[in-house]
Design an enzyme around this catalytic site. Structure first.
Site, PDB file in Angstrom:
ATOM      1  CG  HIS A 180      41.506  60.595  63.134  1.00 31.86           C
ATOM      2  ND1 HIS A 180      41.133  59.543  62.335  1.00 31.86           N
ATOM      3  CD2 HIS A 180      42.333  61.361  62.404  1.00 31.86           C
ATOM      4  CE1 HIS A 180      41.716  59.680  61.152  1.00 31.86           C
ATOM      5  NE2 HIS A 180      42.443  60.760  61.167  1.00 31.86           N
TER       6      HIS A 180
ATOM      7  CG  HIS B  32      47.738  60.604  60.866  1.00 34.66           C
ATOM      8  ND1 HIS B  32      47.166  60.081  62.002  1.00 34.66           N
ATOM      9  CD2 HIS B  32      46.727  61.203  60.187  1.00 34.66           C
ATOM     10  CE1 HIS B  32      45.858  60.352  62.000  1.00 34.66           C
ATOM     11  NE2 HIS B  32      45.573  61.039  60.915  1.00 34.66           N
TER      12      HIS B  32
END
Lengths: 330, 218
Positions: A220, A58
């Site tokens: 995700h 991320h």
């Protein structure tokens, strides 16, 4: 897609090492745990420590928000996988300046469990730990079940505000209450145009058909609430603003901070295209944009897409948002 | 031989966990494939990594079962992370605490051990039976084992009934809609696939039961 990879198993360690070398003036590696990144000056004696953590992939989240007046220590997990309880615990220890530690993290099953265990370990050593769990993603559960919602880019505002509050000398209770208010005031939504691939798996873990977009997608690749034909940037921007504001019900004249983040593979100029229209819509709804943030703040490997976060401000949140900080990600 | 007569020496029983580890490592691809259908596909990789490392570090020759479980638990909690690290980490840690270095393990001690493991999982997670998690295997397995002993079955019989309950529990997840973890975001789309955690839990319990069964019968 071609990628820069040595051995997929080494990618997290290499990422962290490179990050710490690149930003050595602001961060360091914990001497006892190569999966914990610590602010140069942490722990600050008498200051509430700020900790976060989460899976890798991320970037710049989570490590990028380590530094003065933001996050003191970050626990780093495998790609898209929660850090260990031990890493959260080591981050708590690294951040502890004797005034307690606030762990500000996102609502995911693994993180919830690992933070809970880490807090128990820390308590046994006499460190007071309190938590705020971010749940700003409006499409991940209905408003009536906000406790089930995932935490996404609103976490950046939560860290910024919690970190600034701690830096101002507030107590642990005050830091927690303020960080909680920051995330309560945040609403986010994501739109995905293309999937991402965990290098070890070698193939995308979900699919987005050409010509379509997934509205409400998670960080995700968690499925969104609807799949629609992809039309213009303006239509997408309108849809995202409508979703966020419908959940927020903000009175006219409210000042807001707006953050548009790419999910990894979307060009930054397209984010500005979205922002231009989003700002129109937000202002048309009677809200006043105090500050905008546009860029890759919280990504999902090479996912194509963007997230929008709107945070309602009050005088204190505004001051804390604007307080100086020095972190690689902002 | 009655239920109370059969015993297993704790010292040297660490190699039972080797066998458990071998089963998990052998099922790495299968578990990841299951997880990939409704989760992010890393269950098999992470489980094989944790159990594989445990096998390298467990002293086969002289170790007790509880010391081996503690080694495994430490690795899961400090090196694996995710959701399965804390869940199985707590399970094996509390199982080890229940044995606590006893010289011998019998049917009742094994029952206390798996009950403690179940309570450990419940203490850290928030899932319930029916949520499509490893609890759908673990809860019926523990309850069936306890009932079997209470009904006067001997240890091998109780272990055999536990295995059957674990398999039935695993299979029950096929038609469930996930309520926890990443697969819960799929809602109805999670139906029709076995839960990877329920499957790995069944592998663990079966391997434990088989390892013990071979040692107390043979």
């Amino acid at each position: 897609m071609q990628r820069f990879i040595n051995n997929p198993d080494d990618i997290v360690d290499e990422t962290v090492r490179g990050f710490v070398r690149a930003h050595a003036g602001r961060v360091r590696l914990d001497p006892g745990n190569a999966r914990v990144v610590v602010a140069r000056e942490a722990p600050v004696k008498g200051k509430v420590g700020i900790v976060t953590g989460g899976g890798s992939g991320h970037e710049p989240a989570f490590i990028g928000y380590t530094g003065r007046a933001m996050v003191d220590a970050v626990a780093v997990g495998e790609l898209f996988s929660s850090p260990t309880a031990k890493s959260f615990h080591d981050a708590i220890r690294a951040a502890d300046g004797g005034a307690g530690v606030a762990v500000l993290y996102g609502n995911y099953a693994g993180d919830n469990m690992n933070v809970k265990m880490a807090a128990r370990m820390a308590a046994r050593q006499g460190i007071t730990v309190a938590t705020v769990v971010a749940n700003d993603d409006v499409c991940s559960a209905p408003l009536t079940e906000r406790e089930k919602r995932r935490g996404v880019a609103g976490e950046i505002f939560m860290w910024k505000i919690g970190g600034a509050k701690a830096a101002a000398g507030a107590s642990l209770d005050e830091v927690i209450a303020t960080a909680q208010r920051a995330i309560d005031n945040c609403r986010s939504v994501g739109v995905g145009l293309g999937p991402c691939t965990l290098p070890a798996a070698g193939k995308p873990n979900f699919e987005i058909r050409a010509g379509t977009m997934e509205v409400g997608i998670g960080h995700h690749g968690e499925p969104g609430t609807r799949v629609e034909p992809l039309t213009s940037a303006n239509a997408v921007a309108d849809d995202m603003v409508a979703l966020v504001l419908a959940d927020h019900a903000l009175p006219g004249g409210t000042e807001v901070a707006v953050l548009v983040s790419g999910l990894g593979a979307t060009p930054v100029n397209e984010l500005y295209v979205l922002y231009d229209r989003m700002a129109d819509r937000i202002e048309a709804a009677g809200l006043k944009i105090h500050r905008g943030f546009v860029g890759n703040y919280f990504t999902s490997l090479e996912m194509v897409g963007a997230t929008l976060t709107v945070m309602a401000l009050d005088a204190e949140l505004k001051a804390l948002l604007d307080a100086p900080t020095d972190v690689p990600g902002l | 031989m009655g239920a109370g007569m059969t015993r297993l020496k704790n010292a040297g029983a660490a190699d039972i966990l080797w066998e458990v580890a071998d089963v998990i490592v052998a099922n790495k691809a299968y578990l990841s494939e299951l997880d990939g259908k409704i989760g992010d596909g890393d269950h098999g990789f992470n489980m094989a990594k944790g159990f594989g490392r445990a096998k390298e570090r467990i002293d086969e020759a002289s170790g007790t079962l509880d010391s081996a479980m503690r080694t495994l638990s430490d690795i899961l909690m400090s090196e694996i992370g995710g959701s399965m690290g804390p869940l199985y980490g707590m399970m094996f840690s509390d199982m080890a605490d229940a044995l606590d270095g006893a010289a011998e393990i019998d049917a009742a001690a094994f029952g206390r051990m798996i009950r403690a493991g179940l309570e450990g999982v419940q203490a850290i997670g928030s899932a319930r039976v029916g949520d499509k998690t490893l609890l759908d295997t673990l809860v019926p397995a523990v309850e069936t084992y306890e009932a079997a002993l209470a009904e006067g079955n001997d240890w091998p019989q109780a272990l055999s009934r536990m295995k059957a309950a674990a398999e039935a529990g695993r299979d029950s997840t096929l038609d469930m809609v996930a309520k926890m973890g990443r697969s819960s975001r799929l809602g109805e789309r999670s139906r029709g696939v076995l839960d990877a955690g329920a499957t790995s839990c069944c592998l663990i319990l079966t391997a434990l039961a088989d390892g013990i069964g071979r040692r107390i019968v043979g």
